[in-house]
Design a protein around this motif. Structure first.
Motif, PDB file in Angstrom:
ATOM      1  N   GLU B 237       0.872  -1.253  -0.013  1.00 42.81           N
ATOM      2  CA  GLU B 237      -0.078  -0.195  -0.082  1.00 42.81           C
ATOM      3  C   GLU B 237       0.810   1.300  -0.046  1.00 42.81           C
ATOM      4  OE1 GLU B 237      -3.166   0.097  -0.770  1.00 42.81           O
ATOM      5  OE2 GLU B 237      -2.816  -2.152  -0.636  1.00 42.81           O
ATOM      6  N   ALA B 238       1.997   1.226   0.822  1.00 40.49           N
ATOM      7  CA  ALA B 238       2.681   2.239   0.900  1.00 40.49           C
ATOM      8  C   ALA B 238       3.590   2.691  -0.310  1.00 40.49           C
ATOM      9  CB  ALA B 238       3.787   2.225   2.188  1.00 40.49           C
ATOM     10  N   LYS B 240       2.290   2.028  -3.255  1.00 37.66           N
ATOM     11  CA  LYS B 240       1.168   2.621  -4.247  1.00 37.66           C
ATOM     12  C   LYS B 240       0.983   3.993  -4.036  1.00 37.66           C
ATOM     13  CE  LYS B 240      -1.216  -1.438  -5.579  1.00 37.66           C
ATOM     14  NZ  LYS B 240      -2.456  -2.249  -5.246  1.00 37.66           N
ATOM     15  N   ALA B 241       1.188   4.557  -2.536  1.00 39.44           N
ATOM     16  CA  ALA B 241       0.718   5.793  -2.234  1.00 39.44           C
ATOM     17  C   ALA B 241       1.358   7.010  -3.217  1.00 39.44           C
ATOM     18  CB  ALA B 241       1.093   6.113  -0.720  1.00 39.44           C
ATOM     19  N   GLY B 266       7.078   7.024  -6.218  1.00 38.32           N
ATOM     20  CA  GLY B 266       5.618   6.872  -6.236  1.00 38.32           C
ATOM     21  C   GLY B 266       5.090   6.966  -7.776  1.00 38.32           C
ATOM     22  N   THR B 277      11.172   5.128  -4.537  1.00 38.17           N
ATOM     23  CA  THR B 277      10.212   5.265  -3.461  1.00 38.17           C
ATOM     24  C   THR B 277      10.625   4.502  -2.195  1.00 38.17           C
ATOM     25  OG1 THR B 277       8.721   4.706  -5.317  1.00 38.17           O
ATOM     26  CG2 THR B 277       7.716   4.730  -3.227  1.00 38.17           C
TER      27      THR B 277
END
Lengths: 612, 348
Positions: B237-238, B240-241, B266, B277
């Motif tokens: 998730e992080a 994809k942020a 990102g 990232t």
């Protein structure tokens, strides 16, 4: 001048020895620099690029320009004598083979001073070796230098095949041939079948690099894995080209100093042939991690393991030759006795490597480095040392100093095991090969230090050997015809060094170990097979040398044909292939001359033979 | 007496070496001898079998050799000619058949393991798919199922099978995590390789490139980070942020103009070079400058980033990144501030 024009196999042997020794020295210095760089983590003794050039040149030089020519030196010095011949089958070609090797080797080593040595590893895997990723002329020196040197090897191989097939003395059937003659014969056959593969590979790579072809360019439909196949179809048999002659040497030295005939002679012959045959079937065991799939990996794993069987036969036959013998530990026999356990250690790790899933871990690590150095240094180089000490009196008429010889042996073998034994563990602990340095705290530090110290000791051993040669050469010739007193084969029945024509009268061979048989029958020497007569000798000629110079020039011209020399005359010469053409003109001109001018050689008359 | 001492002294270095080796067997996160996953275990199993057979063979050869060399040494005055034995059919058959049996003993499990390890897991629904791409001299990891890319740190959930698809963008490389699995080459597209492994235990494992690929071949290292399933989900998730850019707008602009021409963070930038990232929470900078706040194995990440950005060629010779000050015209101050920003770009 005499040395440039000679076509005498004994002189060509000495030429091979000096040139091979020179390149062996260069390769050794490269090895010591490599070990010095790896003595501690994050060392900056040489930079990364130089290190890659060093490993590439170390491997290439040692294999093609160091040990192979020294093998050829011994073959040239010994084979015609062992089979009772007056020379090799094609003396002119023999000289040509030497000179092309020398000029190929010189071309390759000129890369050090002409803007960058080859840097893609001795295997030159594409695409790293294509011009896109190796921008200097380094790999061009590799492809063209090896091509020229390889020509010499191929010529030499064919020559020995013809020699052994056609020139054996009366009575010497194949099954009465000395083991070294057998291994030379088989080695030459491997050369005949394996070298064309590398020749083709080098041509294709040269075309890719210089003429912009795409054999190995993935973007244009070429395949980098293709190069690996071509390289190893040559490269694996090459390993047997190297080790079989060593087997031959050991099979000569041990019986002499054990005073016993070779145990299981016919099984030794059979094992040699089997090893050569299997040697061609196993190339893909160098490629287990390439991704050929489980079927290929399984097949090549099993076929590789099979090589252990004939090799084991050899090891036990040697041990049982010593069994019940009366063993004398001269320097040659020390090396031969040291060879057996050392080579066995290299052999068993070879079987371990053959187990493909284990090889996924071993491959490209220091374990592999340890393995092939055990085979090539612990096997072949020890064999060469044994052979050189053994035949030195025959080649030069002087006995090498035994004390210095023993020092050579002990420093070399202790240094050797110190250097390479620990590398097995380095590999298993995660150190990959061909790394110019490594991060600290990986448990690599101590073992690398030990390894470097061992390498230094091997260097000392080699220096003692050189000292021995120099000390010996200053003394007057002292070697008897049969200096080891228990010589078994034909070369020990003639003076040391032999006269130009080797045998005044061709000997009659009445069994295996012909000379030993005569000695046991109470005879002083060989029984001649012919009356003393006029001996035909080939003429000396500078043509082989000139032809090789021509190829050398052509190679240079081709290599720099695309270069911009800042315009002007030099660019004109190179860019229009004028230099290449000139070189080829010299070579083909010499060939034409050789074909058109009839040279019947000369004769040594009986009066002259008796007058000595 | 003297002689015994001399030979003992000769053995000393060997004993010392054995001592070191046996005490260590290498690092748990690196050594082949301390496997942390199933494929590495099956490789080691075969190695143990092979080495047991081989030690037996060596012991036999060594003892015969030692016996022969001592027993049959020529004594002074010994002058007789030993019996000239032609050979022995029985013995020769014996040492043909025994090696053959030993070879079969090793060959059977070898073949079995080859096929077991060669199994294709790419269709496995439970496996995490990862596309590995080798570059001179860094590793790119793409997770096609999640649509993310990262570099140098391969994050995987512990215990799950990872199905790899490996290629290279330039020359050949070889993907190797010794404690988890044997190596496999990365060939150009068209000869794409597949294989899989799993890491049952959480932890960080050292990976290497095993195929000579240019000057910095030895420095083409990476880490495999096995984390719990939950941590893995959070990490995805992080990743994809949306991108976090430097707070100072001027610096942000410089970063965009200069760095994001090759790198990506990102959702921004081009991923020609390594994806950056969350680089602040990685195990290393450039694969070899280890991030370690305790300074035992390396230095804090910010310091490592500064070291790297001020001297990219010095740290990793022959790499393809342009020099930030010479080629991109960044001032030393700008470089330091970009390093600080990247160091603070952490996930979670």
């Amino acid at each position: 001048m005499d040395w440039i024009t000679t076509v005498d196999h004994k002189k060509i042997a000495i030429l091979y020895l000096w040139a091979g020794g020179l390149f062996f020295g260069i390769g050794g210095i490269e090895a010591l620099l490599i070990r010095w760089q790896l003595i501690k983590p994050m060392n900056d003794f040489v930079d990364a690029q130089t290190f890659n050039e060093l490993i590439t040149m170390h491997g290439t030089t040692m294999i093609f320009l160091g040990v192979m020519p020294i093998i050829f030196a011994l073959m040239n010095a010994v084979i015609p004598l062992q089979i009772g011949a007056r020379d090799v089958a094609f003396p002119f070609l023999n000289a040509l083979g030497f000179w092309t090797f020398l000029f190929g080797g010189l071309l390759l080593n000129l890369s050090w001073v002409m803007g960058g040595a080859p840097d893609a590893g001795w295997t030159s895997y594409t695409p790293l070796s294509t011009s896109a990723y190796s921008g200097t002329h380094g790999v061009d020196f590799y492809t063209i230098g090896l091509q020229i040197a390889g020509l010499g090897t191929l010529i030499g191989g064919i020559n020995f095949l013809a020699t052994v097939i056609t020139m054996r003395a009366p009575g010497m059937s194949y099954m009465r041939m000395p083991m070294f003659a057998w291994t030379t014969f088989i080695t030459s056959a491997i050369i005949l079948f394996a070298f064309p593969a590398i020749t083709v590979g080098l041509v294709l790579l040269t075309f890719d690099r210089i003429l912009g072809a795409n054999f190995f360019e993935p973007g244009a439909g070429g395949s980098p894995v293709l190069w690996q196949h071509i390289f190893w179809i040559f490269g694996h048999p090459e390993v047997y080209i190297l080790i079989l002659p060593a087997f031959g040497i050991i099979s000569e030295v041990i019986p002499t100093f054990a005073r016993k005939r070779l145990f299981g002679y016919s099984s030794m012959v059979f094992a040699t042939i089997l090893i050569a045959f299997l040697g061609f079937m196993v190339w893909a065991h160098h490629m287990f991690t390439t991704g050929l799939g489980p079927v290929a990996n399984a097949l090549f794993a099993v076929s590789t393991m099979l090589i252990a069987v004939p090799t084991g036969i050899k090891i036990f036959n040697w041990l049982f030759t010593l069994w019940g013998g009366s063993v004398r530990f001269t320097t040659p026999n020390l090396f031969a006795s040291g060879f057996i356990p050392t080579f066995t250690m290299g052999g068993v790790t070879g079987v371990m490597l053959a187990s493909a899933p284990a090889d996924f871990q071993f491959h490209d690590t220091y374990f592999v480095v340890a393995h092939f150095h055990y085979v090539i240094v612990g096997g072949l180089v020890m064999g060469l040392f044994a052979g050189l000490h053994y035949w030195w009196p025959k080649m030069f008429g002087r006995m090498l100093n035994e004390t210095l010889g023993k020092w050579t042996f002990w420093t070399f073998i202790i240094g050797f095991h110190l250097t390479f034994f620990v590398q097995h563990f380095l590999g298993l602990m995660g150190m990959q090969r061909r790394v110019f340095t490594y991060l600290p705290n990986q448990h690599f530090d101590t073992l690398n230090l030990v390894s470097t110290i061992g390498a230094g000791l091997m260097g000392v051993g080699t220096l003692i050997f050189l000292t021995n040669i120099i000390v010996t050469s200053r003394k007057p010739p002292d070697a008897a015809d049969d200096p080891w007193e228990d010589g078994r084969t034909l070369e020990w029945s003639i003076p040391s060094p032999p006269p130009e024509y080797n045998f005044k009268q061709t000997p009659l061979v009445r069994g295996l170990d012909a000379l030993w048989k005569e000695k046991m029958a109470g005879n002083k020497g060989m029984t001649p097979a012919e009356p003393v007569g006029s001996i035909h000798m080939p003429s000396a000629t500078p043509l082989p040398f000139i032809m090789s110079v021509g190829i050398f020039i052509a190679g240079f011209g081709f290599m720099f044909s695309r270069d911009d020399f800042g315009g002007g005359f030099v660019s004109f010469l190179f860019n229009n292939y004028i230099v290449t053409g000139l070189g080829l003109l010299i070579t083909f001109g010499s060939m034409l001359l050789r074909s058109l001018v009839d040279d019947h050689g000369w004769h040594i008359e009986p009066e002259e033979l008796e007058g000595r | 007496m003297m002689r015994t001492w001399l030979s003992a002294r000769r053995l000393l270095p060997l004993i010392a070496v054995f001592g070191t080796v046996l005490a260590g067997c290498g690092r748990e996160d690196l050594s082949v001898l301390r496997p942390q996953g199933p494929p590495a275990e099956s490789s080691l199993g075969l190695m143990k079998l092979a080495i047991s057979i081989m030690i037996v063979v060596l012991l036999i050869v060594f003892s015969i050799a030692a016996y022969v060399l001592i027993r049959f040494r020529r004594k002074p005055g010994q002058d007789e000619i030993p019996e000239q034995i032609e050979g022995s059919f029985k013995l020769e058959v014996l040492w043909t058949v025994i090696p053959l049996i030993l070879v079969i003993v090793l060959a059977v499990p070898t073949v079995r393991t080859v096929f077991a390890l060669g199994e294709n897991h790419s269709g496995d629904k439970n496996a995490i798919k990862v596309k590995v791409t080798g570059h001179q001299y860094w590793w790119e990891f793409e997770y096609p199922d999640f649509g993310i890319k990262t570099a140098q740190d391969l994050v995987i959930p512990a215990g799950r099978n990872i199905a790899f698809e490996l290629t290279t963008n330039d020359v050949l490389h070889s993907f190797w995590v010794p404690s988890l699995s044997g190596k496999i080459d990365t060939n150009p597209t068209g000869a794409t390789n597949r294989f899989s492994f799993s890491a049952p235990k959480e932890g960080v494992y050292r990976g290497k490139c095993a195929e000579l690929c240019g000057p910095s071949h030895g420095f083409m290292e990476f880490k495999v980070k096995a984390v719990s399933n939950d941590e893995f989900k959070q990490w995805i998730e992080a990743q994809k942020a949306p991108a976090v850019l430097p707070e100072d707008p001027a610096l942000a602009q410089t970063f965009k103009d200069q760095c994001l021409k090759c790198h990506a963070v990102g959702d921004q930038g081009l991923a020609v070079g390594p994806n950056l990232t969350g680089i602040g929470s990685r195990e290393s900078v450039a694969g070899i400058l280890l991030n370690d706040d305790t300074r035992q194995d390396g230095a804090p990440v910010e310091e490592n980033l500064k070291t790297w950005l001020h001297d990219t060629q010095g740290v990793k010779p022959g790499n393809r990144m342009p020099d930030p000050s010479k080629d991109m015209g960044l001032t030393d101050d700008e470089i330091d501030r970009i390093a600080e920003y990247l160091a603070s770009y952490k996930l979670n």
